[in-house]
Every structure is written in C-alpha cells, then in structure tokens.
Design a protein around this motif. Structure first.
Motif, short mmCIF file in Angstrom:
data_model
loop_
_atom_site.label_atom_id
_atom_site.label_comp_id
_atom_site.label_asym_id
_atom_site.label_seq_id
_atom_site.Cartn_x
_atom_site.Cartn_y
_atom_site.Cartn_z
N ARG A 94 -0.42 -5.27 0.09
CA ARG A 94 -0.86 -4.29 -0.89
C ARG A 94 -1.65 -5.00 -1.98
O ARG A 94 -1.23 -6.03 -2.51
N TRP A 98 -4.45 -0.06 -2.66
CA TRP A 98 -4.76 -0.07 -1.24
C TRP A 98 -3.96 -1.11 -0.49
O TRP A 98 -3.58 -2.14 -1.05
N VAL A 99 -3.76 -0.85 0.80
CA VAL A 99 -3.12 -1.82 1.67
C VAL A 99 -4.17 -2.35 2.64
O VAL A 99 -4.95 -1.57 3.21
#
Length: 127
Positions: A94, A98-99
C-alpha cells in the motif's frame, strides 16, 4: 484442507523443491503448495490480471490500472488479487491510498521448472 502459509523459497531452494515431474514424483507438501498456485491461475480473470501485472511498465501495477480492462466490479478485482496474493504469485504494497502489485519471480520459476521436460520431444503430436 486447512489454509496454510506458503513458504518463501530462496533461489537455491528452487531446484531442490521443484524438479520436473518427469524426473521424480512430487512430494505431498509441494503438491499442496503448487496446486494452490495452479488453482489460482485456473480462473481467466486471475490469469489476465497476472499477465497485466507482469507486463506493466516497471514490473508493478497500481490496482487503479487493473480495473479498466475487465467487465467485473472493483470488489471482484480485489478478490481476485487477494487470491493471487494468498497463492504466493504476487506481492503487494500500500502506497497512500493505492495498492501496488508485482509478480513474484520465484513463484513463476517454481511453476515453470515443475513443468519442464528437458528430455522429452517437442512439437505437435509429441508423446
């Protein structure tokens, strides 16, 4: 079957753990781990996701880049990514909101080395 963690392989473990099936039978533990990987790849969406991640510029992709090409919801994409991650095929991190995902090369090498048939004939109709 109980859910268990996959063990991480070092480069040296690869040859020991994953000799091609044509040379020696697979042990029970390896069969369980490898079956989990192959099962994860048996879904067309997951197979495409793995391909998208692997071919993405820089070798990693934001989840935001992975939802567009599919006719499924974002939660479904997240589920498929979770399956790939739990099978030991992709890693993730992460970053802010966002990942990001990347393919784990040792996992692909493990699957590939298992299926190698170095002495077997190749081509259509080969036995």
């Amino acid at each position: 079957m109980p859910k268990s963690k996959l063990r991480v392989l070092a480069q040296d473990d690869q040859a020991v753990c994953c000799s091609p099936m044509v040379r020696e039978p697979l042990g029970e533990g390896d069969a369980i781990d490898l079956a989990r990987m192959f099962k994860a790849l048996s879904d067309p969406v997951r197979l495409r996701l793995l391909s998208l991640i692997a071919s993405h510029e820089g070798g990693e992709a934001c989840v935001c880049d992975l939802t567009g090409p599919f006719d499924v919801s974002q939660p479904t994409i997240s589920h498929h990514l979770k399956v790939l991650r739990e099978a030991g095929l992709v890693g993730s991190e992460r970053r802010a909101t966002w990942v990001y995902y990347w393919v784990l090369p040792t996992a692909l090498a493990r699957l590939s080395s298992l299926l190698q048939t170095s002495d077997a004939p190749t081509g259509v109709g080969a036995r």
